[in-house]
Design a protein around this motif. Structure first.
Motif, PDB file in Angstrom:
ATOM      1  N   THR A   1       0.699  -0.918   0.297  1.00 15.47           N
ATOM      2  CA  THR A   1       0.210   0.195   0.158  1.00 15.47           C
ATOM      3  C   THR A   1       1.487   0.989  -0.133  1.00 15.47           C
ATOM      4  N   ASP A   2       0.903   2.077  -1.047  1.00 10.67           N
ATOM      5  CA  ASP A   2       0.981   3.189  -1.157  1.00 10.67           C
ATOM      6  C   ASP A   2       0.758   4.247   0.382  1.00 10.67           C
ATOM      7  N   ILE A   3       0.947   4.349   1.332  1.00 14.25           N
ATOM      8  CA  ILE A   3      -0.021   4.594   2.840  1.00 14.25           C
ATOM      9  C   ILE A   3      -0.135   6.704   2.843  1.00 14.25           C
ATOM     10  N   MET A   4       0.632   6.983   1.805  1.00 12.50           N
ATOM     11  CA  MET A   4      -0.209   8.520   1.776  1.00 12.50           C
ATOM     12  C   MET A   4      -1.183   8.732   0.926  1.00 12.50           C
ATOM     13  N   ASP A   5      -1.394   8.188   0.009  1.00  9.93           N
ATOM     14  CA  ASP A   5      -2.326   7.752  -1.057  1.00  9.93           C
ATOM     15  C   ASP A   5      -2.814   6.159  -0.591  1.00  9.93           C
ATOM     16  N   PRO A   6      -3.768   5.446   0.079  1.00 10.55           N
ATOM     17  CA  PRO A   6      -3.619   4.135   0.232  1.00 10.55           C
ATOM     18  C   PRO A   6      -4.945   3.231  -0.313  1.00 10.55           C
ATOM     19  N   ARG A   7      -5.675   4.270  -1.341  1.00  7.74           N
ATOM     20  CA  ARG A   7      -6.249   3.585  -1.789  1.00  7.74           C
ATOM     21  C   ARG A   7      -5.428   2.909  -3.158  1.00  7.74           C
ATOM     22  N   LEU A   8      -4.082   3.157  -2.716  1.00 12.34           N
ATOM     23  CA  LEU A   8      -3.088   2.286  -3.871  1.00 12.34           C
ATOM     24  C   LEU A   8      -1.884   1.414  -3.493  1.00 12.34           C
ATOM     25  N   VAL A   9      -2.390   0.267  -4.309  1.00  3.56           N
ATOM     26  CA  VAL A   9      -1.642  -0.930  -4.200  1.00  3.56           C
ATOM     27  C   VAL A   9      -0.504  -0.767  -4.686  1.00  3.56           C
ATOM     28  N   CYS A  10       0.698  -0.975  -4.621  1.00  6.53           N
ATOM     29  CA  CYS A  10       1.673  -1.310  -6.018  1.00  6.53           C
ATOM     30  C   CYS A  10       2.753  -1.828  -5.921  1.00  6.53           C
ATOM     31  N   VAL A  11       3.277  -1.579  -6.779  1.00  2.00           N
ATOM     32  CA  VAL A  11       4.292  -3.145  -7.428  1.00  2.00           C
ATOM     33  C   VAL A  11       5.825  -2.391  -6.034  1.00  2.00           C
TER      34      VAL A  11
ATOM     35  N   HIS B   1      10.330   0.078  -1.004  1.00  2.83           N
ATOM     36  CA  HIS B   1      10.598   0.481  -1.917  1.00  2.83           C
ATOM     37  C   HIS B   1       9.758   0.743  -3.851  1.00  2.83           C
ATOM     38  N   PHE B   2       9.150   1.818  -3.958  1.00  2.00           N
ATOM     39  CA  PHE B   2       7.718   1.700  -4.840  1.00  2.00           C
ATOM     40  C   PHE B   2       8.359   1.812  -6.079  1.00  2.00           C
ATOM     41  N   ASP B   3       8.783   0.593  -6.963  1.00  2.02           N
ATOM     42  CA  ASP B   3       9.125   0.428  -8.147  1.00  2.02           C
ATOM     43  C   ASP B   3       9.292   2.079  -9.158  1.00  2.02           C
ATOM     44  N   GLY B   4      10.295   2.351  -9.741  1.00  6.23           N
ATOM     45  CA  GLY B   4      10.495   3.124 -10.256  1.00  6.23           C
ATOM     46  C   GLY B   4      10.230   5.089  -9.829  1.00  6.23           C
ATOM     47  N   TRP B   5       9.646   4.445  -8.836  1.00  5.33           N
ATOM     48  CA  TRP B   5       9.424   6.449  -8.370  1.00  5.33           C
ATOM     49  C   TRP B   5      10.682   6.492  -7.176  1.00  5.33           C
ATOM     50  N   GLU B   6      10.834   8.027  -6.926  1.00  2.29           N
ATOM     51  CA  GLU B   6      11.751   8.552  -6.423  1.00  2.29           C
ATOM     52  C   GLU B   6      12.266   7.787  -4.660  1.00  2.29           C
TER      53      GLU B   6
ATOM     54  N   GLU C   1      11.861   9.511  -1.479  1.00  4.39           N
ATOM     55  CA  GLU C   1      11.409   9.772  -1.227  1.00  4.39           C
ATOM     56  C   GLU C   1      10.023   9.556  -0.676  1.00  4.39           C
ATOM     57  N   TYR C   2       9.829   8.352  -2.091  1.00  8.88           N
ATOM     58  CA  TYR C   2       8.067   7.507  -1.879  1.00  8.88           C
ATOM     59  C   TYR C   2       8.280   6.148  -0.955  1.00  8.88           C
ATOM     60  N   ASP C   3       9.774   5.923  -0.525  1.00 12.69           N
ATOM     61  CA  ASP C   3       9.661   5.437   0.410  1.00 12.69           C
ATOM     62  C   ASP C   3       9.665   5.191   1.418  1.00 12.69           C
TER      63      ASP C   3
ATOM     64  N   PRO D   1       6.574  12.325 -13.551  1.00 11.64           N
ATOM     65  CA  PRO D   1       7.214  12.560 -12.063  1.00 11.64           C
ATOM     66  C   PRO D   1       5.696  13.237 -11.185  1.00 11.64           C
ATOM     67  N   PRO D   2       6.828  12.633  -9.851  1.00  8.53           N
ATOM     68  CA  PRO D   2       6.001  12.714  -8.707  1.00  8.53           C
ATOM     69  C   PRO D   2       5.322  14.301  -8.048  1.00  8.53           C
ATOM     70  N   LYS D   3       4.545  14.678  -7.820  1.00 12.96           N
ATOM     71  CA  LYS D   3       4.291  16.046  -7.485  1.00 12.96           C
ATOM     72  C   LYS D   3       4.676  16.484  -5.135  1.00 12.96           C
ATOM     73  N   VAL D   4       4.758  17.252  -5.103  1.00 16.44           N
ATOM     74  CA  VAL D   4       4.869  17.803  -3.830  1.00 16.44           C
ATOM     75  C   VAL D   4       4.892  18.651  -4.220  1.00 16.44           C
TER      76      VAL D   4
ATOM     77  N   VAL E   1      -3.904  11.906   0.699  1.00 11.14           N
ATOM     78  CA  VAL E   1      -4.382  13.013  -0.030  1.00 11.14           C
ATOM     79  C   VAL E   1      -3.371  13.165  -0.742  1.00 11.14           C
ATOM     80  N   ARG E   2      -2.421  13.100  -0.997  1.00 10.77           N
ATOM     81  CA  ARG E   2      -1.019  13.551  -2.148  1.00 10.77           C
ATOM     82  C   ARG E   2      -1.872  13.170  -3.841  1.00 10.77           C
ATOM     83  N   GLY E   3      -1.641  13.889  -4.628  1.00  6.95           N
ATOM     84  CA  GLY E   3      -1.716  12.960  -5.631  1.00  6.95           C
ATOM     85  C   GLY E   3      -2.988  12.951  -6.787  1.00  6.95           C
TER      86      GLY E   3
END
Ligand code: MLZ
Length: 473
Positions: free
Chosen positions: A393-403, A417-422, A424-426, A457-460, A471-473
């Motif tokens: 789960t990307d706990i900052m955007d918890p509807r997402l379950v990611c590789v 680590h989320f594959d392909g992401w910086e 900072e998303y770890d 690219p990710p938004k901060v 509430v991210r993204g």
């Protein structure tokens, strides 16, 4: 049946054959379906499965089956080879072992389904029956109760329309009353009480420590935002049939028992537990890639603590406090990061290179929380190893379950680590986190799986340089 939109879901199959690909074994994920019986599932096992190597194969009406051997296991996925192929790998295929197309040996005989040799090899033997008998003698297969077990282990303890208390994603120092609207793979989608329809609610696993039974906040002294009738109900202990009660939260019951035991031990040894003002290290609940200097702001009942992460300016309304249980594996004694070569995020106004715990404790006239109070001392043999693949789960955007991939293992603590992401998303997570799932879990429970990032690219948040829970993204 209500399922989240599966359009665009990621399929692991292309990666499973990569050299050196290794998925974390299902048995590492205590909360995952079938985790407790997965050690019996082994390479070399035989199963009966649809025979797609035939004329007019139809997925909806498979009319021929054949025996296959498990060659590899990656999470819930198994690489199968039909019997009779010998060294020929041309028709090897990956299946989800828990899916309903895989059966134990003997299933076809019971159901009166035909076992028909695949086209590619049908000419190889004249007596297939004899061949199969030889191949199957002494072979292991799935227990005949496997699918009943799978089915059982997929059931949630919860049901829709139950009321729970859930962290307020816009103000993490308080909980709100919410109602379960949807359940996918034991992940609950809850809607906060009395919010407009645009609010997209909140997702969390049923074992998450962000949800609690009705009456919890009142009981432990946590802040809650709820209608007066609800607060009144809680104060007199009057529940209705749609209230989720404590029996649905066995992990929290266990936490409380552990806390009670610790309290007795401490009393016997004339030692004190956590006290207001004590300093510690804690995973930042709003930036899970960072372990920070933190303070115990308040000691609630039953072992709950309100903790403030010191990376940010203090909020006058205390809205930046966050509740961790004393037995949480996400809080650490001062010095934990240094001892384990993890970069500790210093308090606001301090520098990473120069922060020093001893002088900080002196300057702030405060005590370090003693290390015997922390769970990190126990490191179970969890089985996670660096570079293992999983779904998280990307706990900052918890509807997402990611590789995702395990990028570090520090005792029981994992860096995901989320594959392909910086980086900072770890996310730093405990090995028992209910937000970690084996490869193939999304497919098993019909949840969408987010693939590795390929494009944007990710938004901060440009103002704070950080992201907000949910509430991210
Ligand atoms: N809206 C979010 C999506 C990030 C998803 C990352 N998952 C690992 C953002 O861009 O920040």
């Amino acid at each position: 049946k209500s399922c989240p939109d599966l359009a665009g879901t990621f399929e692991w199959d292309s990666m499973l054959n990569d050299l050196g690909f290794s998925a974390a074994p299902v048995s590492c994920f205590q909360h995952a379906p079938m985790a407790d019986s997965w050690d019996n599932i082994t390479v070399g096992m035989k199963v009966e499965v649809q025979n797609t190597d035939c004329d007019n194969f139809s997925e909806d009406f498979p009319d021929s089956f054949w025996v296959a051997t498990v060659l590899k296991i990656q999470g819930y996925k198994a690489l199968l080879r039909y019997e009779g192929f010998g060294q020929n790998s041309s028709k090897d295929f990956w299946v989800n072992l828990c899916s309903s197309i895989v059966h134990h040996v003997g299933w076809c005989a019971i159901r009166g389904r035909p076992l028909i040799p695949p086209k590619t090899v049908e000419h190889k033997y004249s007596d297939w029956k004899d061949f199969l008998v030889k191949r199957l003698t002494g072979a292991r297969t799935l227990p005949s109760t496997f699918y009943n077990k799978v089915h059982e282990s997929l059931k949630s303890r919860f049901r829709c329309d139950l009321n729970v208390e859930v962290v307020d994603k816009n103000r993490i120092s308080q909980v709100k009353v919410a109602t379960i609207e949807k359940i996918v793979g034991k992940r609950l989608h809850v809607r906060y009480f009395e919010t407009d329809d645009d609010d997209n609610g909140f997702w969390c696993h049923e074992d998450s420590n962000l949800i609690h039974p009705v009456g919890w906040a009142h009981r432990v002294g946590h802040q809650i935002d709820a209608p007066p009738e609800y607060l009144e109900r809680c104060s007199v202990g009057q529940w209705d049939e749609d209230d989720a009660t404590e029996n649905l939260f066995p992990l929290q019951v266990r936490q409380r028992q552990q806390f009670n035991q610790i309290a007795v031990q401490l009393a016997n040894q004339k030692q004190t537990g956590f006290v207001e003002g004590m300093k510690l290290e804690a995973i930042d609940p709003l930036n899970l890639s960072s372990i920070c200097v933190a303070t115990v702001m308040k000691v609630l009942k039953e072992g709950y603590l309100m903790i403030r992460i010191e990376t940010y300016d203090a909020d006058v309304n205390c809205s930046d406090w966050f509740c961790y249980h004393q037995t949480s594996a996400c809080i650490f004694a001062p010095g934990f990061c240094e001892a384990n070569n993890i970069t500790l995020t210093p308090p606001k106004g301090y520098e990473i290179g120069t922060f020093n715990w001893n002088s900080y404790l002196q300057e702030t006239q405060s005590l370090a929380a003693p290390s015997f109070l922390f769970k990190q001392l126990e490191a179970p043999n969890h089985g996670f190893v660096e570079d293992m693949h999983l779904e998280a789960t990307d706990i900052m955007d918890p509807r997402l379950v990611c590789v995702a991939t395990i990028s570090r293992v520090v005792g029981r603590l994992l860096r995901v680590h989320f594959d392909g992401w910086e980086v900072e998303y770890d996310q730093w997570l405990d090995c028992s986190s209910p937000d970690l799932y084996p490869v193939g879990w999304c497919q098993l429970v019909s949840h969408k799986l987010e693939g590795p990032r390929v494009i944007s690219p990710p938004k901060v948040n440009p103002h704070t340089g950080r992201t907000q829970r949910g509430v991210r993204g």
